[in-house]
Design a protein around this motif. Structure first.
Motif, PDB file in Angstrom:
ATOM      1  N   GLN A   1       0.808  -1.226   0.000  1.00  0.00           N
ATOM      2  CA  GLN A   1       0.000   0.000   0.000  1.00  0.00           C
ATOM      3  C   GLN A   1       0.837   1.269   0.000  1.00  0.00           C
ATOM      4  O   GLN A   1       0.338   2.343  -0.308  1.00  0.00           O
ATOM      5  CB  GLN A   1      -0.927  -0.013   1.220  1.00  0.00           C
TER       6      GLN A   1
ATOM      7  N   GLU B   1      -1.082   6.894   7.154  1.00  0.00           N
ATOM      8  CA  GLU B   1      -2.491   7.269   6.931  1.00  0.00           C
ATOM      9  C   GLU B   1      -2.828   7.259   5.443  1.00  0.00           C
ATOM     10  O   GLU B   1      -3.858   6.737   5.026  1.00  0.00           O
ATOM     11  CB  GLU B   1      -2.752   8.652   7.520  1.00  0.00           C
ATOM     12  N   GLU B   2      -1.941   7.809   4.625  1.00  0.00           N
ATOM     13  CA  GLU B   2      -2.192   7.860   3.181  1.00  0.00           C
ATOM     14  C   GLU B   2      -2.075   6.466   2.566  1.00  0.00           C
ATOM     15  O   GLU B   2      -2.836   6.119   1.655  1.00  0.00           O
ATOM     16  CB  GLU B   2      -1.190   8.810   2.515  1.00  0.00           C
TER      17      GLU B   2
ATOM     18  N   ASP C   1      -2.838   3.716   4.043  1.00  0.00           N
ATOM     19  CA  ASP C   1      -4.066   3.004   4.426  1.00  0.00           C
ATOM     20  C   ASP C   1      -5.207   3.309   3.451  1.00  0.00           C
ATOM     21  O   ASP C   1      -6.032   2.451   3.166  1.00  0.00           O
ATOM     22  CB  ASP C   1      -4.463   3.392   5.852  1.00  0.00           C
ATOM     23  N   LYS C   2      -5.230   4.539   2.934  1.00  0.00           N
ATOM     24  CA  LYS C   2      -6.264   4.909   1.951  1.00  0.00           C
ATOM     25  C   LYS C   2      -6.075   4.157   0.635  1.00  0.00           C
ATOM     26  O   LYS C   2      -7.017   4.020  -0.138  1.00  0.00           O
ATOM     27  CB  LYS C   2      -6.218   6.419   1.694  1.00  0.00           C
ATOM     28  N   ASN C   3      -4.862   3.681   0.408  1.00  0.00           N
ATOM     29  CA  ASN C   3      -4.533   2.994  -0.841  1.00  0.00           C
ATOM     30  C   ASN C   3      -4.802   1.497  -0.722  1.00  0.00           C
ATOM     31  O   ASN C   3      -4.004   0.673  -1.159  1.00  0.00           O
ATOM     32  CB  ASN C   3      -3.059   3.257  -1.187  1.00  0.00           C
ATOM     33  N   ARG C   4      -5.915   1.124  -0.101  1.00  0.00           N
ATOM     34  CA  ARG C   4      -6.195  -0.286   0.178  1.00  0.00           C
ATOM     35  C   ARG C   4      -6.552  -1.084  -1.057  1.00  0.00           C
ATOM     36  O   ARG C   4      -6.504  -2.296  -1.055  1.00  0.00           O
ATOM     37  CB  ARG C   4      -7.326  -0.410   1.213  1.00  0.00           C
TER      38      ARG C   4
END
Length: 534
Positions: free
Chosen positions: A349, A527-528, A530-533
């Motif tokens: 990710q 955090e960023e 994690d958004k790229n899941r």
């Protein structure tokens, strides 16, 4: 009445790598949270002057302090578990001690006397211990290696003498021992620990506290046996079993009453420790919402110790986001062999390229950076990671096809070159740009948004920098220079506008991250990612 300074010395027996540094850091964290002013010291018996020239595969990472000292990685543990910002006086080696004594002898300081281990070497060790203890109520000193090692004998003798000098009531000896589990017998064995204490006593030290390291819970009979045969009261025998997070160790010590017992033995009254911040860290670690996978592209992929502070800083970022950090270590040399990058980075990710030295594996790292840039995967580059990011951008976006670093080859366009006063020749030890330096951040940049500040201080360890001759061409092609050291005219942070999260820094942010106060770069990167899941 003058208040006596207190000293705690931690030794280890049976085997190395037992976690003396973690034990020392955990004890310091608990005592500090009781309102006691602590400081810490690591004494390394090896003859190297400092770990700066030692391979990270042999000794682990080199930790850098604010004042520019290259130190043992345990100082990283000390800072992460406490609020301390340590200095070069917080770590010294046999090499430094002997170097100073020999310099004194050459200068005639000893007035023609025969220079000996006792008293000259031991006096120098004690002098350094006193220097490290100047601004605290309790100094916690750890002696590296294992009791019985030839090289550690002067250190054991020095702390024996110091206890005599300062008074037994003001010095506490804690001995960490291994209790191995013998599968054939189906039990933990205490005999190695008994022999370790016997060896320590033969050198003039009697530990008041014993901490038993084990991979499982230690039964009461074994703890009683340790107490009986090692001449230590049962209430002074504690255990330290393997944990899935190192940040559980201080809480486990507190649960057993180790910090309270230490306070009693040293005659210190202190309130209960304020451990809410540690409890929150452990809660977030124990109850993650999901997992985040980060690809770490380096050439020391077989040893986590090589990137210890980096690994911990990523963990801090994950804990702050209540996520479980899953490292995917990727050998950069493998990426140079024409492997399928989609397969290598499947499920990753976020991609991180850490610091390092030399040309080995750099083309593979450049491939990883290009992959992150073109595939819009969150990317963080550190030190060499910034330099390679600039080279990758120069080659594939700015049209400078033979962009390279002066460290790698003499020919080509040197987008990265040696800083003023630095070169590939000359002394290697302690000669780089080291320690904390100021950096100004551009308003409205990603770096400014992450830090929430116009000006920051970060720690460095490098010889090369971005060549400013090429900056106009790079900026014209779309590279954003968002962090700059005005005094040295040095590029500190670069990023990309047309990317969800692409940022690289010349400094080492991992050195300033703590579990209860994660570094903003790692927190934002996780955090960023994690958004790229998808």
């Amino acid at each position: 009445m003058k208040k006596h300074k207190k000293y705690i010395f931690i030794t280890g027996g049976v085997a190395s790598s037992l976690g003396k540094g973690l034990a020392a850091a955990s004890i310091a964290g608990l005592l500090e949270r009781r309102g006691i002013k602590v400081s810490m010291l690591k004494m390394d018996p090896y003859i190297n002057v400092d770990p700066g020239t030692m391979s990270p595969t042999q000794h682990g990472e080199v930790f850098v302090t604010d004042d520019g000292a290259e130190t043992d990685l345990d100082l990283g543990h000390y800072e992460r578990f406490t609020s301390l910002t340590l200095k070069r006086e917080s770590n010294f080696t046999t090499g430094q001690v002997y170097l100073k004594v020999i310099e004194n002898e050459r200068a005639g300081t000893y007035l023609g006397k025969t220079v000996q281990v006792v008293p000259h070497i031991t006096d120098e060790i004690k002098r350094r211990i006193h220097t490290a203890s100047e601004n605290c109520d309790i100094l916690i000193g750890e002696i590296g290696g294992t009791v019985g090692d030839i090289e550690s004998l002067p250190f054991i003798e020095s702390i024996r003498q110091l206890a005599l000098d300062e008074g037994a009531a003001n010095v506490l000896f804690i001995h960490l021992v291994l209790l191995p589990y013998i599968a054939a017998a189906g039990e933990l064995k205490s005999k190695p620990a008994q022999h370790s204490v016997k060896e320590l006593m033969s050198q003039g030290l009697s530990p008041q506290v014993i901490v038993c390291r084990s991979d499982r819970e230690v039964d009461e009979d074994t703890l009683d046996k340790i107490s009986r045969f090692c001449n230590v009261p049962r209430k002074n025998v504690f255990q330290s079993i393997d944990m899935d997070s190192i940040y559980k160790v201080p809480l486990e010590f507190h649960k057993q009453g180790l910090d309270e017992r230490i306070s009693e033995l040293l005659g210190i009254w202190a309130p209960e420790p304020k451990i809410a911040d540690l409890e929150k860290v452990v809660h977030n670690f124990t109850h993650p919402l999901r997992e985040v996978k980060i690809g770490i592209v380096g050439k020391y992929t077989d040893l986590v110790e090589s990137y210890k502070s980096l690994d911990e800083a990523l963990n801090h970022g994950a804990i702050a986001n209540q996520l479980k950090f899953k490292p995917i270590y990727i050998d950069s040399e493998q990426l140079e062999k024409g492997t399928n990058l989609d397969e290598i980075f499947q499920g990753v990710q976020g991609i991180l390229v850490p610091g390092g030295f030399g040309s080995r594996g750099t083309e593979g790292k450049i491939k990883a950076i290009e992959y992150a840039r073109t595939k819009k995967i969150p990317f963080l580059g550190i030190c060499l990671g910034l330099q390679l990011s600039v080279i990758e951008f120069a080659r594939h976006v700015a049209g400078i096809k033979d962009a390279t670093s002066e460290e790698f080859q003499s020919g080509g366009e040197h987008l990265i070159h040696y800083m003023e006063g630095q070169s590939s020749t000359g002394s290697k030890g302690g000669s780089m740009r080291l320690g904390s330096y100021e950096c100004h951040l551009e308003p409205k940049s990603l770096a400014h948004k992450i830090y929430g500040s116009d000006k920051i201080q970060e720690r460095h360890r490098h010889r090369l920098e971005v060549n400013n001759m090429y900056m106009n061409k790079l900026i014209g092609a779309g590279l954003v220079v968002s962090g700059f050291n005005r005094e040295l005219n040095l590029v500190e942070v670069v990023e990309l506008k047309d990317h969800p999260f692409f940022i690289a820094c010349q400094y080492h942010p991992e050195f300033k991250s703590k579990p209860f106060s994660p570094h903003p770069l790692f927190k934002a990167f996780i955090e960023e990612s994690d958004k790229n899941r998808k």
